[in-house]
Design a protein around this motif. Structure first.
Motif, PDB file in Angstrom:
ATOM      1  N   ARG A 183      70.829  64.096 -87.132  1.00  0.00           N
ATOM      2  CA  ARG A 183      70.943  64.016 -85.677  1.00  0.00           C
ATOM      3  C   ARG A 183      72.318  63.525 -85.257  1.00  0.00           C
ATOM      4  NH1 ARG A 183      66.678  65.376 -82.647  1.00  0.00           N
ATOM      5  NH2 ARG A 183      68.442  65.688 -81.262  1.00  0.00           N
ATOM      6  N   ILE A 184      72.904  62.633 -86.060  1.00  0.00           N
ATOM      7  CA  ILE A 184      74.257  62.171 -85.728  1.00  0.00           C
ATOM      8  C   ILE A 184      75.240  63.329 -85.844  1.00  0.00           C
ATOM      9  CG2 ILE A 184      76.163  60.771 -86.622  1.00  0.00           C
ATOM     10  CD1 ILE A 184      74.170  58.542 -87.088  1.00  0.00           C
ATOM     11  N   VAL A 212      68.309  60.925 -89.676  1.00  0.00           N
ATOM     12  CA  VAL A 212      69.256  60.260 -88.772  1.00  0.00           C
ATOM     13  C   VAL A 212      70.646  60.860 -88.939  1.00  0.00           C
ATOM     14  CG1 VAL A 212      70.431  58.085 -88.293  1.00  0.00           C
ATOM     15  CG2 VAL A 212      67.977  58.111 -88.609  1.00  0.00           C
ATOM     16  N   PHE A 227      67.851  51.089 -89.767  1.00  0.00           N
ATOM     17  CA  PHE A 227      68.493  52.121 -88.947  1.00  0.00           C
ATOM     18  C   PHE A 227      69.969  51.806 -88.792  1.00  0.00           C
ATOM     19  CE2 PHE A 227      70.065  53.303 -84.766  1.00  0.00           C
ATOM     20  CZ  PHE A 227      70.015  54.668 -84.892  1.00  0.00           C
ATOM     21  N   THR A 228      70.274  50.517 -88.532  1.00  0.00           N
ATOM     22  CA  THR A 228      71.675  50.136 -88.370  1.00  0.00           C
ATOM     23  C   THR A 228      72.475  50.475 -89.621  1.00  0.00           C
ATOM     24  OG1 THR A 228      70.832  48.310 -87.079  1.00  0.00           O
ATOM     25  CG2 THR A 228      73.163  48.259 -87.618  1.00  0.00           C
ATOM     26  N   LEU A 251      74.560  66.450 -85.348  1.00  0.00           N
ATOM     27  CA  LEU A 251      74.049  67.556 -84.524  1.00  0.00           C
ATOM     28  C   LEU A 251      73.351  68.630 -85.357  1.00  0.00           C
ATOM     29  CD1 LEU A 251      76.900  68.043 -81.908  1.00  0.00           C
ATOM     30  CD2 LEU A 251      74.935  66.539 -81.823  1.00  0.00           C
ATOM     31  N   ARG A 252      72.651  68.188 -86.422  1.00  0.00           N
ATOM     32  CA  ARG A 252      71.866  69.141 -87.193  1.00  0.00           C
ATOM     33  C   ARG A 252      70.382  68.825 -86.987  1.00  0.00           C
ATOM     34  NH1 ARG A 252      72.076  67.855 -92.166  1.00  0.00           N
ATOM     35  NH2 ARG A 252      73.302  65.967 -92.056  1.00  0.00           N
ATOM     36  N   HIS A 253      69.520  69.612 -87.638  1.00  0.00           N
ATOM     37  CA  HIS A 253      68.086  69.382 -87.490  1.00  0.00           C
ATOM     38  C   HIS A 253      67.537  68.456 -88.571  1.00  0.00           C
ATOM     39  CE1 HIS A 253      66.967  72.105 -84.249  1.00  0.00           C
ATOM     40  NE2 HIS A 253      67.951  72.867 -84.676  1.00  0.00           N
ATOM     41  N   TRP A 293      73.067  54.106 -89.655  1.00  0.00           N
ATOM     42  CA  TRP A 293      73.975  54.403 -88.554  1.00  0.00           C
ATOM     43  C   TRP A 293      75.409  54.064 -88.967  1.00  0.00           C
ATOM     44  CZ3 TRP A 293      73.670  50.753 -83.739  1.00  0.00           C
ATOM     45  CH2 TRP A 293      74.545  51.197 -82.753  1.00  0.00           C
ATOM     46  N   ILE A 294      75.587  52.909 -89.614  1.00  0.00           N
ATOM     47  CA  ILE A 294      76.921  52.517 -90.071  1.00  0.00           C
ATOM     48  C   ILE A 294      77.418  53.521 -91.101  1.00  0.00           C
ATOM     49  CG2 ILE A 294      78.146  50.821 -91.484  1.00  0.00           C
ATOM     50  CD1 ILE A 294      76.494  48.668 -90.084  1.00  0.00           C
ATOM     51  N   PHE A 312      76.960  56.602 -91.409  1.00  0.00           N
ATOM     52  CA  PHE A 312      77.461  57.875 -90.904  1.00  0.00           C
ATOM     53  C   PHE A 312      78.477  57.698 -89.796  1.00  0.00           C
ATOM     54  CE2 PHE A 312      73.782  58.945 -93.278  1.00  0.00           C
ATOM     55  CZ  PHE A 312      74.279  59.994 -94.015  1.00  0.00           C
ATOM     56  N   THR A 313      79.007  56.469 -89.667  1.00  0.00           N
ATOM     57  CA  THR A 313      80.072  56.260 -88.693  1.00  0.00           C
ATOM     58  C   THR A 313      81.378  55.885 -89.377  1.00  0.00           C
ATOM     59  OG1 THR A 313      78.436  55.471 -87.122  1.00  0.00           O
ATOM     60  CG2 THR A 313      80.718  54.989 -86.631  1.00  0.00           C
ATOM     61  N   LEU A 314      81.302  54.966 -90.319  1.00  0.00           N
ATOM     62  CA  LEU A 314      82.523  54.391 -90.864  1.00  0.00           C
ATOM     63  C   LEU A 314      82.924  55.053 -92.171  1.00  0.00           C
ATOM     64  CD1 LEU A 314      81.733  50.648 -90.221  1.00  0.00           C
ATOM     65  CD2 LEU A 314      82.969  52.241 -88.773  1.00  0.00           C
ATOM     66  N   ASN A 334      63.010  69.833 -92.136  1.00  0.00           N
ATOM     67  CA  ASN A 334      61.850  70.115 -91.280  1.00  0.00           C
ATOM     68  C   ASN A 334      61.003  71.248 -91.852  1.00  0.00           C
ATOM     69  OD1 ASN A 334      63.453  72.291 -90.834  1.00  0.00           O
ATOM     70  ND2 ASN A 334      63.645  72.036 -88.642  1.00  0.00           N
ATOM     71  N   ARG A 335      61.101  71.459 -93.156  1.00  0.00           N
ATOM     72  CA  ARG A 335      60.372  72.588 -93.751  1.00  0.00           C
ATOM     73  C   ARG A 335      59.059  72.147 -94.381  1.00  0.00           C
ATOM     74  NH1 ARG A 335      62.444  77.302 -91.818  1.00  0.00           N
ATOM     75  NH2 ARG A 335      63.412  76.014 -90.266  1.00  0.00           N
TER      76      ARG A 335
END
Lengths: 212, 339
Positions: free
Chosen positions: B42-43, B39, B294-295, B45-47, B298-299, B301-303, B50-51
């Motif tokens: 993706r926030i 997550v 998830f929240t 803009l990376r992948h 999400w928090i 990587f935002t605050l 995935n290896r």
């Protein structure tokens, strides 16, 4: 404060649905800029003859002396190059090379150019001295050099560019990459469409700062 | 409880449930680390990973193997016993708390009632709170025993932080206890049939979730391990499996906080609408905690992180009064309706 937090949360959520801008490096590689000066390539003529005539001008022009050329006389029956001589050995020490491109400028036959390859690290020091086998374009898939200094997918040894068809126009490849990875709807890349207000500077004087 | 199936049958069921819970908790924690990395990627803009395996799904496994084989370093002058004890407390206590969380409604087979929590206690909520509060010992002792200034500062901060936010958690939960009139986790969920407590106690839900972030040392309240100031905080000096225990505990704590929030406010295993009740309760429970987890990511990587004094101010001067107000209003409304 709550409004700002909500804005921030909405922004990160929106970011999640955008395409990642990073690449899966060894498999996916960013096409190099058309004029990129990467590892050298030795080119051939249309008929397959090597362009290099073993004149050693490149070695002379090289500011760090990383090029070694051993010329040899051409056998008139089976010539390697159209001239009198050809390069029996052609070695470049990539640890020394500064990728200035003087060798390509000095070359009278446009035999050597700097190609797109940039993944040059190796586990052994000896492997960083590239020989003629590695530099020279292999027989059927070759380019004639000269006009397009770094055609993508030209040499058979171009690891990482295999997926690109040979003869792809480097300028088009570059443009396509930029278009797919940089979002055109954004005024400034990286802001994700968020409105950016430029900071306003309060001036104390009456425009004196600007006239200076 | 013992009557219908005999003593050994009861023991067998408890052991089976314990094994299932242990496996679930360990897997959940491992895949939380994967989810967090994915997550966050993706926030930003990376992948993301995935290896290892398809979509990088075996990454947690690789991480575990790596942690097992890491060199186990320990600082000189440490308190040997406490240094070893602290991560064990972290891991154990986090798993203990899970014992009283009902993941599904009680199932009746003949005369035997199967409870889906490991040990069904009628003060389950109290038990969980007690266990999660014990977590502070692991952090504080770990910070103290390591003989390192970063660890000690991290430990001190976390002791202060966890104790102040414990109050906020307790006050936020009080509203739900008043409404349901019970500390039994199953009964609290059953009382929410038709109307989840989040609609009756929205403020309490927010208070609990915010305080829960602080309890779990999650950003924006991750001061005990503020990496830019304290190295890695209380677990700076820990390596290998000792570190893994702290790591595991942090993710299990996240799962527990979200589980409590789900049970108390989001109707636990209950479906959102009655006609969806054909889907098993466990699924609803998992969906709800996944959303909350998830929240949390999400928090994170935002605050940005709070400053220490603001954290304390926020806890004592905002969350606590709001919690008290919530209790008073809830109590008054209940009393007026009863009258």
């Amino acid at each position: 404060m709550l409004k700002e937090i909500a804005q921030g949360m909405a922004f990160t959520l929106r970011q999640m649905f955008r395409k990642p801008i990073t690449l899966n490096y060894p498999e996916e590689q960013k096409p190099t800029f058309p004029r990129h000066r990467g590892r050298h390539m030795l080119h051939r003529y249309d008929n397959g003859l090597e362009r290099c005539i073993g004149c050693e001008l490149c070695a002379g022009a090289c500011p760090v002396g990383c090029i070694y050329v051993l010329p040899a006389e051409n056998d008139p029956e089976h010539p390697v190059s159209p001239g009198e001589r050809y390069a029996a050995r052609y070695e470049i020490n990539l640890m020394r090379c500064i990728y200035c491109g003087y060798c390509a400028e000095a070359c009278p036959t446009e035999a050597i150019t700097l190609g797109p390859r940039y993944d040059l690290a190796d586990y052994r020091r000896e492997h960083t001295v590239v020989t003629k086998d590695e530099l020279l374009e292999s027989w059927p898939s070759f380019t004639t050099g000269g006009a397009k200094p770094s055609v993508l997918g030209a040499g058979a040894d171009q690891r990482g560019h295999e997926k690109l068809e040979s003869g792809v126009d480097p300028v088009k490849a570059w443009d396509a990459f930029e278009e797919s990875h940089i979002h055109p709807d954004e005024a400034t890349p990286g802001h994700g469409g968020l409105e950016v207000t430029p900071p306003t500077v309060k001036r104390t004087g009456s425009g004196e700062g600007e006239s200076r | 409880m013992v009557g219908a199936i005999g003593f050994w049958g009861w023991v067998g069921i408890v052991v089976l449930k314990a094994v299932i819970i242990l496996i679930f908790v360990a897997t959940a924690a491992a895949y939380m680390s994967y989810a967090e990395r994915k997550v966050s990627a993706r926030i930003q803009l990376r992948h993301g990973p995935n290896r290892v395996g398809p979509l990088g799904l075996l990454q947690p496994l690789a991480d575990v193997v790596k942690l097992f084989f890491k060199e186990n370093t320990a600082p000189k002058g440490r308190e040997r016993f406490l240094f070893l004890l602290a991560p064990s407390i972290a891991g154990a206590v986090a798993i203990f708390a899970f014992a009283a969380i009902p993941v599904n409604g009680p199932t009746t087979i003949g005369s035997f009632t199967l409870h889906w929590d490991l040990i069904h206690v009628n003060v389950g909520l109290l038990f969980i709170l007690a266990m999660t509060s014990l977590g502070v010992y692991s952090i504080f002792l770990g910070g103290y025993a390591a003989n390192s200034k970063y660890s000690l500062l991290g430990g001190l901060r976390s002791a202060a932080q966890l104790i102040s936010y414990e109050m906020a958690v307790a006050f936020a939960i009080m509203g739900v206890i008043i409404l349901s009139g019970s500390l039994d986790m199953e009964q609290i969920v059953t009382k929410q049939t038709g109307l989840w407590f989040i609609f009756l106690q929205p403020l309490a839900f927010f208070l609990y979730f915010i305080a829960g972030l602080a309890e779990g040392n999650r950003l924006p309240f991750d001061l005990p391990e503020a990496e830019s100031e304290l190295g890695a905080g209380y677990h700076t000096e820990y390596s290998s499996m000792k570190f893994a225990f702290y790591f595991l505990a942090e993710y299990i704590n996240m799962v527990i906080i979200c589980s409590i929030a789900t049970t108390l406010f989001l109707g636990g295993w209950l479906p959102p609408f009655a006609f969806l009740s054909f889907i098993p309760g466990v699924i609803w429970y998992l969906v709800k905690i996944s959303l909350l987890l998830f929240t949390m990511i999400w928090i994170r990587f935002t605050l940005p992180r709070f400053r220490y004094d603001r954290l304390m101010n926020f806890g004592w001067k905002v969350l606590l009064p709001l919690g008290l107000m919530n209790i008073v209003v809830t109590g008054v409304v209940i009393a007026l309706r009863a009258a």
